[in-house]
Enzyme design. Sequence first.
Site, PDB file in Angstrom:
ATOM      1  N   CYS A 134       0.829  -1.351  -0.032  1.00 31.65           N
ATOM      2  CA  CYS A 134       0.100  -0.096   0.072  1.00 31.65           C
ATOM      3  C   CYS A 134       0.784   1.034   0.072  1.00 31.65           C
ATOM      4  CB  CYS A 134      -0.895  -0.116   1.020  1.00 31.65           C
ATOM      5  SG  CYS A 134      -1.968   1.537   1.461  1.00 31.65           S
ATOM      6  N   CYS A 137      -0.445   4.010   2.186  1.00 31.42           N
ATOM      7  CA  CYS A 137      -0.285   3.853   3.364  1.00 31.42           C
ATOM      8  C   CYS A 137       1.202   4.249   3.883  1.00 31.42           C
ATOM      9  CB  CYS A 137      -0.402   2.563   4.175  1.00 31.42           C
ATOM     10  SG  CYS A 137      -1.911   1.698   3.341  1.00 31.42           S
ATOM     11  N   ASP A 138       2.080   3.807   3.197  1.00 31.40           N
ATOM     12  CA  ASP A 138       3.367   3.679   3.541  1.00 31.40           C
ATOM     13  C   ASP A 138       4.512   4.405   2.775  1.00 31.40           C
ATOM     14  OD1 ASP A 138       2.751   1.701   5.339  1.00 31.40           O
ATOM     15  OD2 ASP A 138       3.164  -0.014   4.245  1.00 31.40           O
TER      16      ASP A 138
END
Length: 308
Positions: A134, A137-138
């Site tokens: 992701c 997300c990261d």
Amino acid sequence: MIRTKCLIIGSGPAGYTAAIYASRANLQPILYEGMQPGGQLTTTTEVENFPGYPDGVEPFRMMDDMKRQALRFGADIRAGEIVKVDFSSELKHAFTDDGEEIVADTVIIATGAAAKYLGIPSEREYKGKGVSACATCDGFFYRKKRVAVVGGGDTACEEALYLAGLCEKVYMIVRKPFLRASDIMQQRVFQDPKIEVLFEHNTLRLTGDGRVEGADLVYRKGESDEKEVHIDISGFFLAIGHHPNSTLFKDFVETDEQGYIVTRPGTPITNISGVFAAGDVADPHYRQAITAAASGCKAAIEAQNYLK
Ligand code: NDP
């Protein structure tokens, strides 16, 4: 046999949000947490984009906060998995892995999705240490670093473009000699000077001392010009698709060709009255904790309306 007005299956942001709303509406919901309490989010390292946590939050803590909020209003949260359902009558039946039968007036399916992985051993070894599924997300943790995205579909292009806004360099590792993504996404990728597409490459292994520092790839495997290539990267992002966790419901609930539960646009309403779907199991596009939470809220409101 356990009787409930509302059974919630799944414990990601969609499931817990549904539990908060359903318990506040006095539906006395029972929530089964499933195999991965807290859901997919717990595979990431830190959540920085969920409103209300200005300094970011450790994903287990965020999910525990949601769980405690649902418990505070009386949700009955249980460890265990639903292994079989029968939605053929007005009352819905579900069976747990320890043989319990639950009879529910309404069911909220919030079983999420799982990212596909390549299946190479080093992917598991470096999970959370440079391997992610992701970018939204990261990606932030890889600012000004070199990263790779695996896949040639729309998700891979989106992830690569997102990462190109943050990182020094983005490789796309594509197994075919072309991208599968839509023309517009391909154009954007090819026009971005930070993205280099490595066509006809497959990943052999990831390398690094405790964290990802590089990847060994093979170019045109099995052909006369086959060769090994090494790239220096700190992040390795999988974007080769997701499996929605919908298999259990397929005999009853309508799914699309990829297995995502089909809902009435903008709502969590499925083809079965009294059965609602929230979060990633019904969402091939956004796949964010905040959008999952929002659809969990809608599902609980719809369950309440249905019961009225
Ligand atoms: P796709 O199935 O479209 O693409 C998966 C990609 O991963 C393909 O390039 C595929 O290669 C590659 N791949 C699969 N398995 C492997 C493997 N083992 N090793 C290497 N490469 C592999 O998935 P997406 O998640 O990209 O998209 C899913 C759906 O969602 C699509 O319909 C897409 O259009 C849609 N979508 C739309 C968006 C938008 O409109 N903004 C954004 C994101 C997704 P190969 O081509 O060789 O099979």
